[in-house]
Design a protein around this motif. Sequence first.
Motif, short mmCIF file in Angstrom:
data_model
loop_
_atom_site.label_atom_id
_atom_site.label_comp_id
_atom_site.label_asym_id
_atom_site.label_seq_id
_atom_site.Cartn_x
_atom_site.Cartn_y
_atom_site.Cartn_z
N ILE A 114 0.84 -1.20 0.00
CA ILE A 114 0.00 0.00 0.00
C ILE A 114 0.87 1.25 0.00
N THR A 115 1.88 1.25 0.85
CA THR A 115 2.77 2.41 0.94
C THR A 115 3.44 2.69 -0.40
N LYS A 116 3.87 1.64 -1.08
CA LYS A 116 4.55 1.82 -2.37
C LYS A 116 3.61 2.42 -3.41
N VAL A 117 2.40 1.87 -3.52
CA VAL A 117 1.50 2.35 -4.56
C VAL A 117 1.01 3.77 -4.24
N LEU A 118 0.87 4.10 -2.96
CA LEU A 118 0.51 5.47 -2.58
C LEU A 118 1.61 6.44 -3.01
N ASN A 119 2.85 6.03 -2.81
CA ASN A 119 3.98 6.87 -3.23
C ASN A 119 4.05 6.98 -4.75
N ASP A 120 3.84 5.85 -5.44
CA ASP A 120 3.94 5.83 -6.90
C ASP A 120 2.96 6.81 -7.55
N GLY A 122 1.54 9.42 -5.89
CA GLY A 122 1.57 10.72 -5.25
C GLY A 122 0.39 11.02 -4.36
N ILE A 123 -0.14 10.00 -3.68
CA ILE A 123 -1.32 10.21 -2.84
C ILE A 123 -1.09 9.71 -1.40
N SER A 124 0.16 9.69 -0.98
CA SER A 124 0.47 9.22 0.39
C SER A 124 -0.25 10.05 1.45
N HIS A 125 -0.40 11.34 1.19
CA HIS A 125 -1.04 12.23 2.18
C HIS A 125 -2.53 11.98 2.30
N LEU A 126 -3.08 11.15 1.43
CA LEU A 126 -4.52 10.87 1.44
C LEU A 126 -4.85 9.53 2.09
N SER A 135 -10.70 15.23 -4.49
CA SER A 135 -10.92 15.93 -5.76
C SER A 135 -11.05 14.89 -6.87
N SER A 136 -11.49 15.31 -8.05
CA SER A 136 -11.69 14.37 -9.15
C SER A 136 -10.38 13.68 -9.54
N GLY A 137 -9.29 14.43 -9.57
CA GLY A 137 -8.00 13.84 -9.90
C GLY A 137 -7.52 12.87 -8.84
N GLU A 138 -7.73 13.21 -7.57
CA GLU A 138 -7.34 12.32 -6.48
C GLU A 138 -8.14 11.03 -6.50
N LYS A 139 -9.44 11.16 -6.82
CA LYS A 139 -10.27 9.96 -6.94
C LYS A 139 -9.77 9.06 -8.05
N LYS A 140 -9.39 9.67 -9.17
CA LYS A 140 -8.90 8.90 -10.30
C LYS A 140 -7.65 8.12 -9.92
N LYS A 141 -6.69 8.80 -9.29
CA LYS A 141 -5.44 8.12 -8.91
C LYS A 141 -5.70 7.03 -7.87
N THR A 142 -6.62 7.28 -6.94
CA THR A 142 -6.95 6.27 -5.94
C THR A 142 -7.55 5.04 -6.58
N TRP A 166 -0.82 17.26 -14.91
CA TRP A 166 0.36 16.71 -15.56
C TRP A 166 1.09 15.69 -14.69
N ASN A 167 1.21 15.97 -13.39
CA ASN A 167 1.88 15.02 -12.50
C ASN A 167 1.12 13.70 -12.43
N GLY A 168 -0.20 13.80 -12.41
CA GLY A 168 -1.01 12.58 -12.37
C GLY A 168 -0.85 11.76 -13.64
N ILE A 169 -0.84 12.44 -14.78
CA ILE A 169 -0.64 11.75 -16.05
C ILE A 169 0.71 11.06 -16.08
N GLN A 170 1.72 11.75 -15.58
CA GLN A 170 3.06 11.18 -15.56
C GLN A 170 3.13 9.92 -14.69
N SER A 171 2.43 9.93 -13.57
CA SER A 171 2.46 8.76 -12.68
C SER A 171 1.78 7.56 -13.33
N VAL A 172 0.68 7.81 -14.04
CA VAL A 172 -0.01 6.72 -14.74
C VAL A 172 0.86 6.18 -15.87
N GLU A 173 1.45 7.07 -16.63
CA GLU A 173 2.30 6.64 -17.74
C GLU A 173 3.52 5.87 -17.24
N GLN A 174 4.08 6.30 -16.11
CA GLN A 174 5.24 5.59 -15.56
C GLN A 174 4.87 4.18 -15.15
N TRP A 175 3.69 4.03 -14.53
CA TRP A 175 3.27 2.68 -14.15
C TRP A 175 3.11 1.81 -15.39
#
Length: 231
Positions: A114-120, A122-126, A135-142, A166-175
Amino acid sequence: MKINARGIHFRYSSSSREVLSGIDFNVEPGEKVALLGANGCGKTTLLKVLCGLLAPTQGELLIDGEPVKSTPSFGFKVGFVPENPEEMFFESTVEREISFILRRKKENGIDERITKVLNDFGISHLRHASPFELSSGEKKKTSIAAVVVGEQPVVLLDEPISGLDWNGIQSVEQWIRDSNKSVIVTSHRTDFARLFDRVVLMNSGTIVSHDLDVDRSRETLEKSGVLLLWR
Protein backbone atom coordinates in the motif's frame (compact mmCIF):
# COMPACT_ATOMS: atom_id res chain seq x y z
CA MET A 1 -2.24 -13.77 -20.05
CA LYS A 2 -3.48 -14.03 -23.62
CA ILE A 3 -6.85 -12.55 -24.60
CA ASN A 4 -8.83 -13.83 -27.58
CA ALA A 5 -12.15 -12.24 -28.54
CA ARG A 6 -13.86 -13.69 -31.60
CA GLY A 7 -16.96 -12.34 -33.28
CA ILE A 8 -18.10 -10.35 -30.23
CA HIS A 9 -21.52 -8.70 -30.52
CA PHE A 10 -23.28 -6.82 -27.75
CA ARG A 11 -26.51 -4.91 -27.35
CA TYR A 12 -28.20 -3.69 -24.19
CA SER A 13 -31.58 -5.28 -23.50
CA SER A 14 -33.29 -1.88 -23.58
CA SER A 15 -32.08 -1.12 -27.12
CA SER A 16 -32.16 -2.72 -30.56
CA ARG A 17 -28.90 -1.01 -31.54
CA GLU A 18 -25.74 -3.08 -31.42
CA VAL A 19 -22.98 -1.45 -29.39
CA LEU A 20 -20.39 -3.98 -30.56
CA SER A 21 -20.65 -5.56 -33.99
CA GLY A 22 -18.42 -8.54 -34.77
CA ILE A 23 -15.33 -7.61 -32.76
CA ASP A 24 -12.22 -9.75 -33.24
CA PHE A 25 -9.56 -8.69 -30.75
CA ASN A 26 -6.41 -10.41 -29.51
CA VAL A 27 -3.85 -9.31 -26.92
CA GLU A 28 -0.59 -11.14 -26.21
CA PRO A 29 0.75 -11.65 -22.66
CA GLY A 30 2.37 -8.43 -21.44
CA GLU A 31 1.22 -6.44 -24.46
CA LYS A 32 0.06 -2.86 -23.93
CA VAL A 33 -2.81 -1.82 -26.18
CA ALA A 34 -4.66 1.50 -26.53
CA LEU A 35 -8.26 1.49 -27.76
CA LEU A 36 -8.76 4.80 -29.55
CA GLY A 37 -12.13 6.17 -30.60
CA ALA A 38 -14.74 8.84 -30.06
CA ASN A 39 -17.26 8.77 -27.22
CA GLY A 40 -19.97 6.21 -27.92
CA CYS A 41 -17.93 4.04 -30.28
CA GLY A 42 -18.01 1.02 -27.93
CA LYS A 43 -14.65 1.24 -26.15
CA THR A 44 -16.02 1.08 -22.60
CA THR A 45 -18.48 -1.66 -23.47
CA LEU A 46 -15.66 -3.75 -24.92
CA LEU A 47 -13.65 -3.37 -21.70
CA LYS A 48 -16.66 -4.46 -19.65
CA VAL A 49 -17.06 -7.53 -21.84
CA LEU A 50 -13.36 -8.33 -21.50
CA CYS A 51 -13.53 -8.24 -17.70
CA GLY A 52 -16.77 -10.21 -17.45
CA LEU A 53 -19.05 -7.40 -16.28
CA LEU A 54 -21.10 -7.80 -19.46
CA ALA A 55 -21.79 -11.03 -21.32
CA PRO A 56 -21.62 -10.78 -25.12
CA THR A 57 -24.88 -11.45 -26.95
CA GLN A 58 -22.86 -13.39 -29.50
CA GLY A 59 -19.25 -14.52 -29.89
CA GLU A 60 -16.49 -16.13 -27.85
CA LEU A 61 -14.13 -14.60 -25.31
CA LEU A 62 -11.17 -16.52 -23.91
CA ILE A 63 -8.38 -15.58 -21.51
CA ASP A 64 -5.53 -18.09 -21.57
CA GLY A 65 -7.88 -20.44 -23.37
CA GLU A 66 -10.60 -20.30 -20.71
CA PRO A 67 -14.02 -18.65 -21.11
CA VAL A 68 -14.42 -15.36 -19.24
CA LYS A 69 -16.64 -15.66 -16.19
CA SER A 70 -17.73 -12.97 -13.76
CA THR A 71 -16.61 -14.65 -10.53
CA PRO A 72 -14.54 -13.46 -7.54
CA SER A 73 -11.59 -15.65 -8.58
CA PHE A 74 -11.70 -14.22 -12.10
CA GLY A 75 -11.36 -10.76 -10.56
CA PHE A 76 -7.98 -11.86 -9.23
CA LYS A 77 -6.84 -12.25 -12.86
CA VAL A 78 -8.39 -9.18 -14.48
CA GLY A 79 -8.50 -5.71 -12.91
CA PHE A 80 -10.87 -3.04 -14.24
CA VAL A 81 -10.85 0.69 -13.47
CA PRO A 82 -14.00 2.52 -14.66
CA GLU A 83 -13.86 6.06 -16.00
CA ASN A 84 -15.91 7.25 -13.01
CA PRO A 85 -13.91 6.26 -9.90
CA GLU A 86 -16.90 6.42 -7.55
CA GLU A 87 -18.39 3.40 -9.30
CA MET A 88 -15.86 1.24 -7.47
CA PHE A 89 -15.55 3.03 -4.10
CA PHE A 90 -17.21 1.58 -1.00
CA GLU A 91 -14.58 1.71 1.77
CA SER A 92 -14.23 4.42 4.43
CA THR A 93 -10.61 5.39 3.70
CA VAL A 94 -8.19 5.43 0.79
CA GLU A 95 -6.00 2.92 2.63
CA ARG A 96 -8.86 0.44 3.02
CA GLU A 97 -9.97 0.97 -0.58
CA ILE A 98 -6.50 0.15 -1.89
CA SER A 99 -5.97 -2.78 0.47
CA PHE A 100 -9.31 -4.44 -0.34
CA ILE A 101 -8.10 -6.85 -3.03
CA LEU A 102 -5.00 -7.73 -1.02
CA ARG A 103 -7.15 -8.57 1.99
CA ARG A 104 -9.46 -10.66 -0.21
CA LYS A 105 -6.47 -12.60 -1.54
CA LYS A 106 -5.05 -12.91 2.01
CA GLU A 107 -1.62 -11.80 0.85
CA ASN A 108 1.42 -10.89 2.92
CA GLY A 109 3.19 -7.53 3.07
CA ILE A 110 0.00 -5.56 2.62
CA ASP A 111 1.20 -2.41 4.38
CA GLU A 112 4.41 -2.24 2.34
CA ARG A 113 2.53 -2.68 -0.93
CA ILE A 114 0.00 0.00 0.00
CA THR A 115 2.77 2.41 0.94
CA LYS A 116 4.55 1.82 -2.37
CA VAL A 117 1.50 2.35 -4.56
CA LEU A 118 0.51 5.47 -2.58
CA ASN A 119 3.98 6.87 -3.23
CA ASP A 120 3.94 5.83 -6.90
CA PHE A 121 0.75 7.80 -7.53
CA GLY A 122 1.57 10.72 -5.25
CA ILE A 123 -1.32 10.21 -2.84
CA SER A 124 0.47 9.22 0.39
CA HIS A 125 -1.04 12.23 2.18
CA LEU A 126 -4.52 10.87 1.44
CA ARG A 127 -4.02 7.53 3.16
CA HIS A 128 -6.61 8.13 5.87
CA ALA A 129 -8.98 10.35 3.86
CA SER A 130 -12.40 9.26 2.64
CA PRO A 131 -12.23 8.38 -1.08
CA PHE A 132 -15.61 10.06 -1.57
CA GLU A 133 -14.30 13.43 -0.38
CA LEU A 134 -11.32 13.71 -2.72
CA SER A 135 -10.92 15.93 -5.76
CA SER A 136 -11.69 14.37 -9.15
CA GLY A 137 -8.00 13.84 -9.90
CA GLU A 138 -7.34 12.32 -6.48
CA LYS A 139 -10.27 9.96 -6.94
CA LYS A 140 -8.90 8.90 -10.30
CA LYS A 141 -5.44 8.12 -8.91
CA THR A 142 -6.95 6.27 -5.94
CA SER A 143 -9.10 4.09 -8.19
CA ILE A 144 -6.12 3.16 -10.37
CA ALA A 145 -3.93 2.46 -7.34
CA ALA A 146 -6.66 0.24 -5.85
CA VAL A 147 -6.51 -2.01 -8.92
CA VAL A 148 -2.83 -2.06 -9.87
CA VAL A 149 -1.82 -2.93 -6.28
CA GLY A 150 -3.45 -6.34 -6.83
CA GLU A 151 -0.96 -7.16 -9.59
CA GLN A 152 -3.51 -8.97 -11.75
CA PRO A 153 -2.03 -10.28 -15.02
CA VAL A 154 -4.51 -8.18 -17.03
CA VAL A 155 -5.40 -4.56 -16.21
CA LEU A 156 -8.14 -2.63 -18.04
CA LEU A 157 -8.24 1.15 -17.63
CA ASP A 158 -11.14 3.22 -18.95
CA GLU A 159 -9.96 6.77 -19.83
CA PRO A 160 -7.30 6.66 -17.07
CA ILE A 161 -5.85 10.15 -17.61
CA SER A 162 -9.12 12.08 -17.88
CA GLY A 163 -9.32 14.66 -15.08
CA LEU A 164 -5.64 14.32 -14.16
CA ASP A 165 -3.08 17.12 -14.00
CA TRP A 166 0.36 16.71 -15.56
CA ASN A 167 1.88 15.02 -12.50
CA GLY A 168 -1.01 12.58 -12.37
CA ILE A 169 -0.64 11.75 -16.05
CA GLN A 170 3.06 11.18 -15.56
CA SER A 171 2.46 8.76 -12.68
CA VAL A 172 -0.01 6.72 -14.74
CA GLU A 173 2.30 6.64 -17.74
CA GLN A 174 5.24 5.59 -15.56
CA TRP A 175 3.27 2.68 -14.15
CA ILE A 176 2.33 1.58 -17.68
CA ARG A 177 5.97 1.74 -18.82
CA ASP A 178 7.19 -0.26 -15.83
CA SER A 179 4.41 -2.84 -15.81
CA ASN A 180 4.86 -6.36 -17.15
CA LYS A 181 1.09 -6.92 -17.24
CA SER A 182 -1.24 -6.98 -20.22
CA VAL A 183 -2.62 -3.44 -20.14
CA ILE A 184 -5.58 -2.25 -22.22
CA VAL A 185 -6.73 1.36 -21.99
CA THR A 186 -9.40 3.41 -23.69
CA SER A 187 -8.68 6.94 -24.83
CA HIS A 188 -9.57 9.53 -27.44
CA ARG A 189 -6.15 11.21 -27.28
CA THR A 190 -3.37 10.45 -29.73
CA ASP A 191 -0.62 11.78 -27.45
CA PHE A 192 -1.43 9.20 -24.78
CA ALA A 193 -2.00 6.36 -27.26
CA ARG A 194 1.50 6.66 -28.68
CA LEU A 195 2.87 5.28 -25.41
CA PHE A 196 1.50 1.80 -26.20
CA ASP A 197 2.83 -1.19 -28.12
CA ARG A 198 -0.21 -1.15 -30.37
CA VAL A 199 -3.10 1.20 -31.14
CA VAL A 200 -6.52 -0.23 -32.03
CA LEU A 201 -8.98 2.22 -33.58
CA MET A 202 -12.71 1.79 -33.01
CA ASN A 203 -15.63 3.47 -34.73
CA SER A 204 -19.37 2.74 -34.41
CA GLY A 205 -18.95 -0.58 -32.62
CA THR A 206 -16.35 -2.03 -34.94
CA ILE A 207 -12.55 -2.13 -35.12
CA VAL A 208 -11.28 0.05 -37.96
CA SER A 209 -7.61 -0.83 -37.46
CA HIS A 210 -5.87 -3.42 -35.28
CA ASP A 211 -2.45 -1.76 -35.52
CA LEU A 212 -2.81 1.91 -36.37
CA ASP A 213 0.17 4.10 -37.24
CA VAL A 214 -0.96 7.20 -35.36
CA ASP A 215 1.58 9.48 -37.02
CA ARG A 216 0.42 8.56 -40.55
CA SER A 217 -3.33 8.30 -40.03
CA ARG A 218 -4.48 11.86 -39.40
CA GLU A 219 -7.43 11.72 -41.81
CA THR A 220 -8.63 8.37 -40.47
CA LEU A 221 -8.37 9.62 -36.88
CA GLU A 222 -10.28 12.82 -37.66
CA LYS A 223 -13.11 10.83 -39.27
CA SER A 224 -13.25 8.65 -36.16
CA GLY A 225 -13.61 11.65 -33.82
CA VAL A 226 -10.25 11.24 -32.10
CA LEU A 227 -8.55 14.23 -30.44
CA LEU A 228 -5.30 14.91 -32.30
CA LEU A 229 -2.73 15.91 -29.69
CA TRP A 230 1.01 15.58 -30.02
CA ARG A 231 3.81 15.91 -27.45
